[in-house]
Scaffold this motif. Structure first.
Motif, PDB file in Angstrom:
ATOM      1  N   LEU A  57       0.823  -1.204   0.000  1.00  0.00           N
ATOM      2  CA  LEU A  57       0.000   0.000   0.000  1.00  0.00           C
ATOM      3  C   LEU A  57       0.862   1.261   0.000  1.00  0.00           C
ATOM      4  O   LEU A  57       0.528   2.254  -0.660  1.00  0.00           O
ATOM      5  CB  LEU A  57      -0.923  -0.022   1.222  1.00  0.00           C
ATOM      6  N   ASP A  58       1.971   1.230   0.723  1.00  0.00           N
ATOM      7  CA  ASP A  58       2.879   2.383   0.721  1.00  0.00           C
ATOM      8  C   ASP A  58       3.457   2.613  -0.674  1.00  0.00           C
ATOM      9  O   ASP A  58       3.577   3.761  -1.125  1.00  0.00           O
ATOM     10  CB  ASP A  58       3.998   2.166   1.737  1.00  0.00           C
ATOM     11  N   ARG A  59       3.830   1.519  -1.353  1.00  0.00           N
ATOM     12  CA  ARG A  59       4.361   1.669  -2.716  1.00  0.00           C
ATOM     13  C   ARG A  59       3.286   2.187  -3.667  1.00  0.00           C
ATOM     14  O   ARG A  59       3.562   3.021  -4.537  1.00  0.00           O
ATOM     15  CB  ARG A  59       4.915   0.338  -3.209  1.00  0.00           C
ATOM     16  N   LEU A  60       2.056   1.697  -3.501  1.00  0.00           N
ATOM     17  CA  LEU A  60       0.967   2.170  -4.358  1.00  0.00           C
ATOM     18  C   LEU A  60       0.676   3.651  -4.112  1.00  0.00           C
ATOM     19  O   LEU A  60       0.332   4.384  -5.051  1.00  0.00           O
ATOM     20  CB  LEU A  60      -0.291   1.344  -4.107  1.00  0.00           C
ATOM     21  N   ALA A  61       0.803   4.094  -2.859  1.00  0.00           N
ATOM     22  CA  ALA A  61       0.562   5.499  -2.561  1.00  0.00           C
ATOM     23  C   ALA A  61       1.578   6.385  -3.274  1.00  0.00           C
ATOM     24  O   ALA A  61       1.229   7.457  -3.790  1.00  0.00           O
ATOM     25  CB  ALA A  61       0.606   5.735  -1.050  1.00  0.00           C
ATOM     26  N   MET A  62       2.820   5.965  -3.314  1.00  0.00           N
ATOM     27  CA  MET A  62       3.828   6.725  -4.048  1.00  0.00           C
ATOM     28  C   MET A  62       3.580   6.647  -5.550  1.00  0.00           C
ATOM     29  O   MET A  62       3.737   7.628  -6.282  1.00  0.00           O
ATOM     30  CB  MET A  62       5.230   6.198  -3.701  1.00  0.00           C
TER      31      MET A  62
END
Length: 476
Positions: A57-62
């Protein structure tokens, strides 16, 4: 087929997440897996990975910053502040369609909603219609039919509101505030339904605290036409990347050269350095030595040189006498050897924190970082250690002391003097159960030679038979 993800609970595995087929059968999150399996024999169970989910999810947010510069990952979604960005995609509806398409291309199903406030967008995305676009004047109308559970308050609060007859946002909004404020006055703001409703309706501020962008150190070269050989462009890429690192007072520890082929494929080569560096010539030598076997296909029209890992490297002045820095030459040599032979083939000795003398020194890759300095003043140790220690035959032992006469390698020795004992206990977190403690002695024999002996175990320690004696090292 119903599919669930499980986590270990206090009384066995419990359900952490459930797919649509499982939810349609009434499978609830938090239920015990064995109870659900007794009812649904075709239930498929997989182990949940919350840490992996959060990292994704953190990677998708970026990644979602392709639509706007402010994005935040939450427990089960992404919040984006798209004010002033929708016109870049042809309007709000076109932007939502683009989001849905790009998430679908990655195999992800996204529920989307656009609203004037953060809270309203979250509620509509999870409980409203798919792809709803809510204007400033329509917030109350869109939220009114939603369940109070959309406020994301604890289950106990939802049940309390339900008993009061306040099952929807509209019903909660219509009730006078005075009585409810007294009832929820001791509830934290993040769990207070009235505070959350005010945020969703825009009556109180709810700012988006987006993390900063991940810094990427990358140099790229776009070519007018496809080429086969990347070597002519390495110098320019290395100088560009070194200039970026120098401006930030950083040095690269790991580099990646990537070629993007005209057929849509890409190939890359990674190299590492023993210490932080921003020498363009050194970058070129390392990368050029790894290009053998890279497949350019029908050619490539884009190259990138990226620092995957960077460390602080302050600016420094070269020596006034013009002499070369020997440490830099050693680091460069280690880098070239590692690039040619592989990281596991070039090692050096490093100190390891351990009680056992045979574990104090280990061979580690030169790319693992600088060797640790010994910060503890160690007792005198032999220059030569035997690995493994060699057992000796005791001919006569001093009570509670070292052997007065012993035989080692078929030669008998007579002790002249000794020093000790130095007791070393087992490492309980590493040694197997039953490992005995050691008593070490420095022994000098009659011909002047000095040895380091230890007794493995003590009498009556209930960890084996009689203690055994070993030769662990020699002095001089």
């Amino acid at each position: 087929m119903p599919v669930v993800l499980s986590l270990q609970g206090s009384h066995g595995p419990v359900i952490h997440a459930v797919n649509a087929a499982g939810a349609a059968r009434g499978i609830l999150i938090g239920a015990r897996v064995v109870d659900v399996q007794a009812i649904h024999r075709d239930l498929h169970v997989e182990q949940a990975d919350p840490d992996g989910d959060r990292a994704l999810l953190d990677r998708l947010a970026m990644w979602a910053r392709r639509w706007c510069p402010w994005t935040v990952a939450e427990d089960d979604g992404i919040v984006m502040d798209v004010r002033g960005a929708a016109h870049l995609f042809g309007g709000e509806a076109q932007m939502l369609r683009d989001m849905h398409t790009r998430f679908a291309m990655q195999g992800l199903r996204a529920r989307l909603a656009l609203a004037p406030t953060r809270g309203a967008a979250q509620m509509l995305a999870r409980f409203g219609a798919q792809g709803v676009i809510c204007g400033v004047q329509d917030v109350t109308a869109h939220l009114a039919p939603l369940s109070v559970a959309a406020l994301r308050v604890p289950n106990g609060t939802v049940r309390l509101l339900d008993r009061l007859g306040l099952k929807t946002i509209g019903a909660l909004e219509a009730v006078p505030r005075a009585g409810l404020m007294r009832r929820f006055s001791t509830v934290a703001e993040d769990h207070n339904p009235l505070v959350l409703l005010d945020r969703a309706l825009g009556r109180s501020a709810d700012p988006l605290n987006a993390p900063p962008d991940l810094q990427v150190w990358r140099a790229q070269a776009r070519l007018a036409e496809p080429v086969i050989d990347p070597v002519p462009w390495l110098d320019g890429l290395a100088e560009d990347l070194a200039a970026q690192l120098a401006a930030a007072e950083l040095g690269a520890r790991r580099l990646r050269l990537t070629i993007y082929r005209v057929d849509g494929e890409w190939r890359f080569r990674d190299v590492s350095t023993a210490s932080a560096s921003r020498d363009p010539a050194h970058f070129v030598r390392l990368v050029a030595g790894k290009l053998e076997g890279i497949d350019p296909g029908f050619g490539f029209d884009l190259l990138t040189l990226e620092a995957l890992r960077a460390e602080p490297l302050s600016l420094h002045q070269d020596r006034l006498d013009g002499a070369r820095d020997a440490s830099a030459d050693v680091a460069a040599l280690l880098d070239r050897m590692t690039a040619k032979l592989g990281p596991s083939k070039v090692t050096w000795a490093a100190w390891v924190e351990s009680h056992k003398p045979e574990r104090v020194e280990a061979q580690v890759s030169v790319l693992a970082g600088e060797r640790d300095a010994v910060v503890e003043v160690l007792r005198e140790r032999p220059l030569r250690l035997f690995d493994p220690p060699e057992e000796i035959a005791v001919l006569y032992a001093v009570p509670e002391g070292p052997p007065a006469r012993f035989r080692w390698r078929r030669v008998a020795f007579l002790m002249a003097r000794f020093e000790g004992p130095e007791r070393i206990a087992p490492e309980w977190w590493r040694d197997r159960a039953g490992t005995r403690l050691r008593d070490y002695y420095k022994v000098e024999v009659t011909d002047g030679r000095r040895f380091w002996l230890f007794r493995d175990g003590v009498v009556g320690d209930a960890r084996g038979g009689d203690p055994r004696w070993f030769m662990h090292g020699t002095f001089g």
